[in-house]
Design an enzyme around this catalytic site. Sequence first.
Site, mmCIF file in Angstrom:
data_model
loop_
_atom_site.group_PDB
_atom_site.id
_atom_site.type_symbol
_atom_site.label_atom_id
_atom_site.label_comp_id
_atom_site.label_asym_id
_atom_site.label_seq_id
_atom_site.Cartn_x
_atom_site.Cartn_y
_atom_site.Cartn_z
ATOM 1 N N TYR A 10 -32.672 -48.128 -49.318
ATOM 2 C CA TYR A 10 -31.870 -49.214 -49.901
ATOM 3 C C TYR A 10 -32.618 -49.883 -51.059
ATOM 4 O O TYR A 10 -32.052 -50.095 -52.137
ATOM 5 C CB TYR A 10 -31.600 -50.214 -48.783
ATOM 6 C CG TYR A 10 -30.875 -51.482 -49.156
ATOM 7 C CD1 TYR A 10 -29.529 -51.472 -49.502
ATOM 8 C CD2 TYR A 10 -31.537 -52.718 -49.090
ATOM 9 C CE1 TYR A 10 -28.858 -52.658 -49.779
ATOM 10 C CE2 TYR A 10 -30.876 -53.898 -49.369
ATOM 11 C CZ TYR A 10 -29.530 -53.868 -49.710
ATOM 12 O OH TYR A 10 -28.874 -55.041 -49.984
ATOM 13 N N GLY A 13 -15.353 -53.952 -52.618
ATOM 14 C CA GLY A 13 -16.120 -54.222 -51.392
ATOM 15 C C GLY A 13 -15.867 -55.649 -50.927
ATOM 16 O O GLY A 13 -16.753 -56.325 -50.410
ATOM 17 N N GLY A 47 -16.352 -57.314 -46.969
ATOM 18 C CA GLY A 47 -17.639 -57.438 -46.291
ATOM 19 C C GLY A 47 -18.068 -58.890 -46.112
ATOM 20 O O GLY A 47 -17.299 -59.822 -46.358
ATOM 21 N N GLN A 48 -19.330 -59.048 -45.691
ATOM 22 C CA GLN A 48 -19.847 -60.386 -45.368
ATOM 23 C C GLN A 48 -19.786 -61.320 -46.580
ATOM 24 O O GLN A 48 -19.338 -62.461 -46.464
ATOM 25 C CB GLN A 48 -21.305 -60.280 -44.872
ATOM 26 C CG GLN A 48 -21.827 -61.585 -44.276
ATOM 27 C CD GLN A 48 -23.344 -61.616 -44.091
ATOM 28 O OE1 GLN A 48 -24.063 -60.700 -44.483
ATOM 29 N NE2 GLN A 48 -23.832 -62.686 -43.499
ATOM 30 N N ASP A 108 -11.178 -52.710 -51.270
ATOM 31 C CA ASP A 108 -12.178 -52.179 -50.327
ATOM 32 C C ASP A 108 -11.643 -50.843 -49.827
ATOM 33 O O ASP A 108 -10.491 -50.504 -50.103
ATOM 34 C CB ASP A 108 -12.365 -53.179 -49.150
ATOM 35 C CG ASP A 108 -13.718 -53.025 -48.447
ATOM 36 O OD1 ASP A 108 -13.945 -51.965 -47.840
ATOM 37 O OD2 ASP A 108 -14.543 -53.953 -48.505
ATOM 38 N N ILE A 109 -12.474 -50.095 -49.063
ATOM 39 C CA ILE A 109 -11.945 -48.865 -48.452
ATOM 40 C C ILE A 109 -11.276 -49.163 -47.113
ATOM 41 O O ILE A 109 -10.775 -48.264 -46.454
ATOM 42 C CB ILE A 109 -13.030 -47.788 -48.223
ATOM 43 C CG1 ILE A 109 -14.303 -48.418 -47.662
ATOM 44 C CG2 ILE A 109 -13.318 -47.005 -49.494
ATOM 45 C CD1 ILE A 109 -15.268 -47.412 -47.098
ATOM 46 N N ASP A 127 -11.797 -46.817 -53.514
ATOM 47 C CA ASP A 127 -13.123 -46.257 -53.244
ATOM 48 C C ASP A 127 -14.016 -46.488 -54.460
ATOM 49 O O ASP A 127 -13.740 -45.989 -55.554
ATOM 50 C CB ASP A 127 -12.977 -44.751 -52.951
ATOM 51 C CG ASP A 127 -14.313 -44.081 -52.667
ATOM 52 O OD1 ASP A 127 -15.375 -44.738 -52.826
ATOM 53 O OD2 ASP A 127 -14.298 -42.895 -52.290
HETATM 54 N N1 LIG Z 1 -25.635 -59.709 -46.743
HETATM 55 C C1 LIG Z 1 -26.880 -59.791 -47.150
HETATM 56 O O1 LIG Z 1 -27.706 -60.410 -46.487
HETATM 57 C C2 LIG Z 1 -27.291 -59.190 -48.476
HETATM 58 C C3 LIG Z 1 -28.590 -59.407 -48.944
HETATM 59 C C4 LIG Z 1 -28.984 -58.837 -50.133
HETATM 60 C C5 LIG Z 1 -28.074 -58.111 -50.889
HETATM 61 N N2 LIG Z 1 -26.812 -57.897 -50.429
HETATM 62 C C6 LIG Z 1 -25.919 -57.088 -51.265
HETATM 63 O O2 LIG Z 1 -24.679 -57.745 -51.468
HETATM 64 C C7 LIG Z 1 -23.609 -56.798 -51.511
HETATM 65 C C8 LIG Z 1 -22.571 -57.139 -50.461
HETATM 66 O O3 LIG Z 1 -23.199 -57.159 -49.209
HETATM 67 P P1 LIG Z 1 -22.441 -57.520 -47.853
HETATM 68 O O4 LIG Z 1 -23.430 -58.130 -46.950
HETATM 69 O O5 LIG Z 1 -21.173 -58.221 -48.119
HETATM 70 O O6 LIG Z 1 -22.158 -56.036 -47.309
HETATM 71 P P2 LIG Z 1 -21.097 -55.571 -46.209
HETATM 72 O O7 LIG Z 1 -21.599 -54.296 -45.639
HETATM 73 O O8 LIG Z 1 -20.758 -56.686 -45.300
HETATM 74 O O9 LIG Z 1 -19.814 -55.262 -47.116
HETATM 75 C C9 LIG Z 1 -19.733 -54.147 -47.962
HETATM 76 C C10 LIG Z 1 -18.273 -53.787 -48.112
HETATM 77 O O10 LIG Z 1 -18.186 -52.613 -48.925
HETATM 78 C C11 LIG Z 1 -17.171 -51.797 -48.396
HETATM 79 N N3 LIG Z 1 -17.380 -50.408 -48.812
HETATM 80 C C12 LIG Z 1 -18.208 -49.472 -48.297
HETATM 81 N N4 LIG Z 1 -18.071 -48.309 -48.941
HETATM 82 C C13 LIG Z 1 -17.146 -48.517 -49.922
HETATM 83 C C14 LIG Z 1 -16.567 -47.703 -50.918
HETATM 84 N N5 LIG Z 1 -16.918 -46.409 -51.056
HETATM 85 N N6 LIG Z 1 -15.649 -48.248 -51.735
HETATM 86 C C15 LIG Z 1 -15.273 -49.544 -51.610
HETATM 87 N N7 LIG Z 1 -15.765 -50.365 -50.663
HETATM 88 C C16 LIG Z 1 -16.693 -49.858 -49.839
HETATM 89 C C17 LIG Z 1 -17.273 -51.960 -46.889
HETATM 90 O O11 LIG Z 1 -16.047 -51.592 -46.266
HETATM 91 C C18 LIG Z 1 -17.582 -53.452 -46.775
HETATM 92 O O12 LIG Z 1 -16.413 -54.217 -46.626
HETATM 93 C C19 LIG Z 1 -24.285 -55.429 -51.324
HETATM 94 O O13 LIG Z 1 -24.575 -54.875 -52.594
HETATM 95 C C20 LIG Z 1 -25.563 -55.762 -50.630
HETATM 96 O O14 LIG Z 1 -26.545 -54.797 -50.882
HETATM 97 C C21 LIG Z 1 -26.409 -58.417 -49.238
#
Ligand SMILES: NC(=O)c1ccc[n+]([C@@H]2O[C@H](COP(=O)([O-])OP(=O)(O)OC[C@H]3O[C@@H](n4cnc5c(N)ncnc54)[C@H](O)[C@@H]3O)[C@@H](O)[C@H]2O)c1
Length: 313
Positions: free
Chosen positions: A143, A9, A12-13, A35-36, A53
Amino acid sequence: MQKSILIIGACGQIGTELTIALREKYGNDSVVASDIREGSENLMQSGPFELLDATNYEAIEDVVMHYEIAEVYLMAAMLSATAEKFPMRAWNLNMNSLFNVLNLAKEKKIDKIFWPSSIAVFGPNTPKNETPQHTLMEPSTVYGISKQSGERWCEYYFKKFGVDVRSVRYPGLISWKTQPGGGTTDYAVEIFHKALSEKKYTSFLNEETKLPMMYMDDAIWATISLMDANNGDLSIRSSYNLGAMSFAPRELAECIKTHIPDFEITYKPDFRQEIANSWPASVDDSKASQDWGWAPEFDLGKTTEEMLKNLEQ
Ligand SMILES: NC(=O)c1ccc[n+]([C@@H]2O[C@H](COP(=O)([O-])OP(=O)(O)OC[C@H]3O[C@@H](n4cnc5c(N)ncnc54)[C@H](O)[C@@H]3O)[C@@H](O)[C@H]2O)c1
């Protein structure tokens, strides 16, 4: 030999900035992003990348064996707002991805795991201010339920099988390099983009909704520090409370106005208001400070300056 790290993953952010930070620390070739979907140019070009995945155990195992991976950072998940729309898909992704990496560690194919939890593990009956590490939780979102279950499983795998899994409950994260991925605190990123492009923003949370927040640099520092900490120093194997600042949309808007005086905010709460209402306003993160020296650097003023400066460029 330098240890090899896999980030699942990674596009992502959080994953994008975490990958770059880990590549700076351990060398580009030691940190495999996956990532996917493909990610930013910088992420794709600075080191190895695999399409992977997180729900496919065999595919993860293949990558782990191929690169001789020692540590996995599991960042793939469906976030709070999106998960309310697709409950079963969220449960499937958030839980099965975690079981996959926990089982790889149980089988001794990897040594260490980072898995993020969230303030969403808390619910409407949780004490709202300075929420303690150990308290009534009862999350009321899809969630939050998945994150609380994940925490229980992490602690279970640690106690039963000696799996070295480490976790923090991230608050809402504010960053400018990558767009947020469908969470309830996304307003605190969108507002900066709109303040610069349109000088106005309509918030989907009401003006006094105070939530725990953090600038991305602090979140990355926390993640890497926790993974570097001595095993014996860690007293929490579910997930550490982690805080930096707490503010409501009105306070953020006032801070932006000190830089952009004609910025205007209006409020139109949607379904995400109910999610936000169930979360803490601030958390007590003293365990993280005691155990591994957690100390945030960015407050609201410094975060606002950094966001506006970087997005303007
Ligand atoms: N950003 C926040 O404010 C925040 C706050 C609390 C917790 N989190 C946790 O931190 C983690 C990362 O969050 P984020 O903000 O970067 O999320 P995001 O949604 O920006 O990134 C998640 C990434 O996972 C990838 N993904 C989705 N399905 C997938 C799969 N089946 N296989 C592989 N990759 C896959 C997506 O393409 C994406 O790039 C998560 O567990 C989230 O719950 C984030």
